[in-house]
Design a protein around this motif. Structure first.
Motif, PDB file in Angstrom:
ATOM      1  N   SER A   1     -23.562  -3.869  19.736  1.00  0.00           N
ATOM      2  CA  SER A   1     -24.807  -3.248  19.262  1.00  0.00           C
ATOM      3  C   SER A   1     -26.017  -3.474  20.156  1.00  0.00           C
ATOM      4  O   SER A   1     -26.811  -2.565  20.370  1.00  0.00           O
ATOM      5  CB  SER A   1     -25.142  -3.767  17.861  1.00  0.00           C
ATOM      6  OG  SER A   1     -24.098  -3.467  16.973  1.00  0.00           O
ATOM      7  N   ASP A   2     -26.193  -4.700  20.645  1.00  0.00           N
ATOM      8  CA  ASP A   2     -27.406  -5.020  21.409  1.00  0.00           C
ATOM      9  C   ASP A   2     -27.183  -4.724  22.893  1.00  0.00           C
ATOM     10  O   ASP A   2     -26.238  -5.237  23.487  1.00  0.00           O
ATOM     11  CB  ASP A   2     -27.781  -6.485  21.209  1.00  0.00           C
ATOM     12  CG  ASP A   2     -29.102  -6.811  21.852  1.00  0.00           C
ATOM     13  OD1 ASP A   2     -29.126  -7.101  23.071  1.00  0.00           O
ATOM     14  OD2 ASP A   2     -30.133  -6.754  21.149  1.00  0.00           O
TER      15      ASP A   2
ATOM     16  N   GLU B   1     -19.563  -9.557  15.545  1.00  0.00           N
ATOM     17  CA  GLU B   1     -20.972  -9.646  15.903  1.00  0.00           C
ATOM     18  C   GLU B   1     -21.799  -9.625  14.627  1.00  0.00           C
ATOM     19  O   GLU B   1     -21.400  -9.047  13.623  1.00  0.00           O
ATOM     20  CB  GLU B   1     -21.405  -8.540  16.876  1.00  0.00           C
ATOM     21  CG  GLU B   1     -21.370  -7.152  16.301  1.00  0.00           C
ATOM     22  CD  GLU B   1     -21.973  -6.095  17.226  1.00  0.00           C
ATOM     23  OE1 GLU B   1     -22.385  -6.388  18.358  1.00  0.00           O
ATOM     24  OE2 GLU B   1     -22.044  -4.938  16.783  1.00  0.00           O
ATOM     25  N   SER B   2     -22.957 -10.287  14.676  1.00  0.00           N
ATOM     26  CA  SER B   2     -23.890 -10.304  13.554  1.00  0.00           C
ATOM     27  C   SER B   2     -25.305 -10.394  14.123  1.00  0.00           C
ATOM     28  O   SER B   2     -25.491 -10.379  15.347  1.00  0.00           O
ATOM     29  CB  SER B   2     -23.581 -11.480  12.614  1.00  0.00           C
ATOM     30  OG  SER B   2     -23.630 -12.699  13.312  1.00  0.00           O
ATOM     31  N   ASN B   3     -26.291 -10.481  13.243  1.00  0.00           N
ATOM     32  CA  ASN B   3     -27.689 -10.586  13.673  1.00  0.00           C
ATOM     33  C   ASN B   3     -28.063  -9.463  14.639  1.00  0.00           C
ATOM     34  O   ASN B   3     -28.654  -9.700  15.692  1.00  0.00           O
ATOM     35  CB  ASN B   3     -27.961 -11.969  14.284  1.00  0.00           C
ATOM     36  CG  ASN B   3     -29.442 -12.223  14.512  1.00  0.00           C
ATOM     37  OD1 ASN B   3     -30.283 -11.701  13.783  1.00  0.00           O
ATOM     38  ND2 ASN B   3     -29.757 -13.015  15.519  1.00  0.00           N
ATOM     39  N   GLY B   4     -27.708  -8.229  14.282  1.00  0.00           N
ATOM     40  CA  GLY B   4     -28.042  -7.086  15.130  1.00  0.00           C
ATOM     41  C   GLY B   4     -27.351  -7.101  16.475  1.00  0.00           C
ATOM     42  O   GLY B   4     -27.829  -6.506  17.443  1.00  0.00           O
TER      43      GLY B   4
ATOM     44  N   ARG C   1     -26.770  -9.890  18.191  1.00  0.00           N
ATOM     45  CA  ARG C   1     -27.228 -11.030  19.001  1.00  0.00           C
ATOM     46  C   ARG C   1     -26.516 -12.335  18.676  1.00  0.00           C
ATOM     47  O   ARG C   1     -26.857 -13.383  19.214  1.00  0.00           O
ATOM     48  CB  ARG C   1     -28.739 -11.185  18.876  1.00  0.00           C
ATOM     49  CG  ARG C   1     -29.443  -9.992  19.525  1.00  0.00           C
ATOM     50  CD  ARG C   1     -30.911 -10.129  19.616  1.00  0.00           C
ATOM     51  NE  ARG C   1     -31.473  -8.954  20.285  1.00  0.00           N
ATOM     52  CZ  ARG C   1     -32.751  -8.730  20.392  1.00  0.00           C
ATOM     53  NH1 ARG C   1     -33.622  -9.594  19.895  1.00  0.00           N
ATOM     54  NH2 ARG C   1     -33.178  -7.647  21.007  1.00  0.00           N
ATOM     55  N   ALA C   2     -25.515 -12.263  17.818  1.00  0.00           N
ATOM     56  CA  ALA C   2     -24.650 -13.412  17.543  1.00  0.00           C
ATOM     57  C   ALA C   2     -23.217 -12.918  17.601  1.00  0.00           C
ATOM     58  O   ALA C   2     -22.880 -11.900  16.992  1.00  0.00           O
ATOM     59  CB  ALA C   2     -24.970 -14.014  16.179  1.00  0.00           C
TER      60      ALA C   2
ATOM     61  N   ARG D   1     -18.671 -19.404  19.745  1.00  0.00           N
ATOM     62  CA  ARG D   1     -19.799 -18.694  19.147  1.00  0.00           C
ATOM     63  C   ARG D   1     -20.858 -18.563  20.228  1.00  0.00           C
ATOM     64  O   ARG D   1     -21.008 -19.441  21.086  1.00  0.00           O
ATOM     65  CB  ARG D   1     -20.333 -19.444  17.928  1.00  0.00           C
ATOM     66  CG  ARG D   1     -20.765 -20.841  18.277  1.00  0.00           C
ATOM     67  CD  ARG D   1     -21.506 -21.564  17.179  1.00  0.00           C
ATOM     68  NE  ARG D   1     -21.697 -22.944  17.595  1.00  0.00           N
ATOM     69  CZ  ARG D   1     -22.502 -23.351  18.576  1.00  0.00           C
ATOM     70  NH1 ARG D   1     -23.218 -22.483  19.254  1.00  0.00           N
ATOM     71  NH2 ARG D   1     -22.599 -24.624  18.898  1.00  0.00           N
TER      72      ARG D   1
ATOM     73  N   SER E   1     -25.028 -17.097  20.693  1.00  0.00           N
ATOM     74  CA  SER E   1     -26.230 -16.481  20.130  1.00  0.00           C
ATOM     75  C   SER E   1     -27.210 -16.248  21.268  1.00  0.00           C
ATOM     76  O   SER E   1     -27.276 -17.026  22.223  1.00  0.00           O
ATOM     77  CB  SER E   1     -26.837 -17.341  19.027  1.00  0.00           C
ATOM     78  OG  SER E   1     -27.288 -18.566  19.553  1.00  0.00           O
TER      79      SER E   1
ATOM     80  N   THR F   1     -31.198 -14.834  22.513  1.00  0.00           N
ATOM     81  CA  THR F   1     -32.595 -14.499  22.271  1.00  0.00           C
ATOM     82  C   THR F   1     -33.000 -13.529  23.372  1.00  0.00           C
ATOM     83  O   THR F   1     -32.830 -13.836  24.560  1.00  0.00           O
ATOM     84  CB  THR F   1     -33.488 -15.753  22.307  1.00  0.00           C
ATOM     85  OG1 THR F   1     -32.962 -16.701  21.377  1.00  0.00           O
ATOM     86  CG2 THR F   1     -34.924 -15.410  21.954  1.00  0.00           C
TER      87      THR F   1
END
Length: 108
Positions: free
Chosen positions: A9-10, A67-70, A72-73, A89, A91, A93
């Motif tokens: 996604s990102d 994936e999670s957090n848009g 970013r994870a 894992r 993550s 920023t």
């Protein structure tokens, strides 16, 4: 089930994973902000030293499972010639310009 890199996604994370899997140091550095930082298993590491050792000189590869957090994870199966394969894992920023300013990784 593995998520195709092109479907992440990102955009910054997608570029990061693409660069890792292609062993493309220039593309990898291009997605990072100039003052980017990182940690591995909760300890801050020297980004250039860590990426050379854990990604580029050991042929690192990521297979993203979740994936999670848009976007970013990530949960990924990470493999390299040093450690073999492990569930990890990640993550990220990302700054307003779309560059990664920090990533954190570790065993999942």
């Amino acid at each position: 089930m593995t998520i195709q890199v092109a479907k992440l996604s990102d955009p910054a994370v997608r570029a990061f994973v693409t660069a890792v899997n292609a062993h493309d140091r220039a593309a990898f550095e291009a997605v990072l902000a100039p003052d980017a930082t990182m940690s591995d298993d909760g300890a801050d590491r020297d980004l250039a030293d860590w990426t050379d050792r854990e990604i580029f000189s050991s042929r690192g590869h990521m297979e993203v499972d979740n994936e999670s957090n848009g976007g970013r994870a990530l949960i990924a199966r990470y493999s390299n010639d040093t450690w073999g394969e492990m569930k990890t894992r990640w993550s990220f920023t990302v700054d307003d310009g779309g560059r990664i300013i920090r990533f954190e990784t570790g065993q999942a």
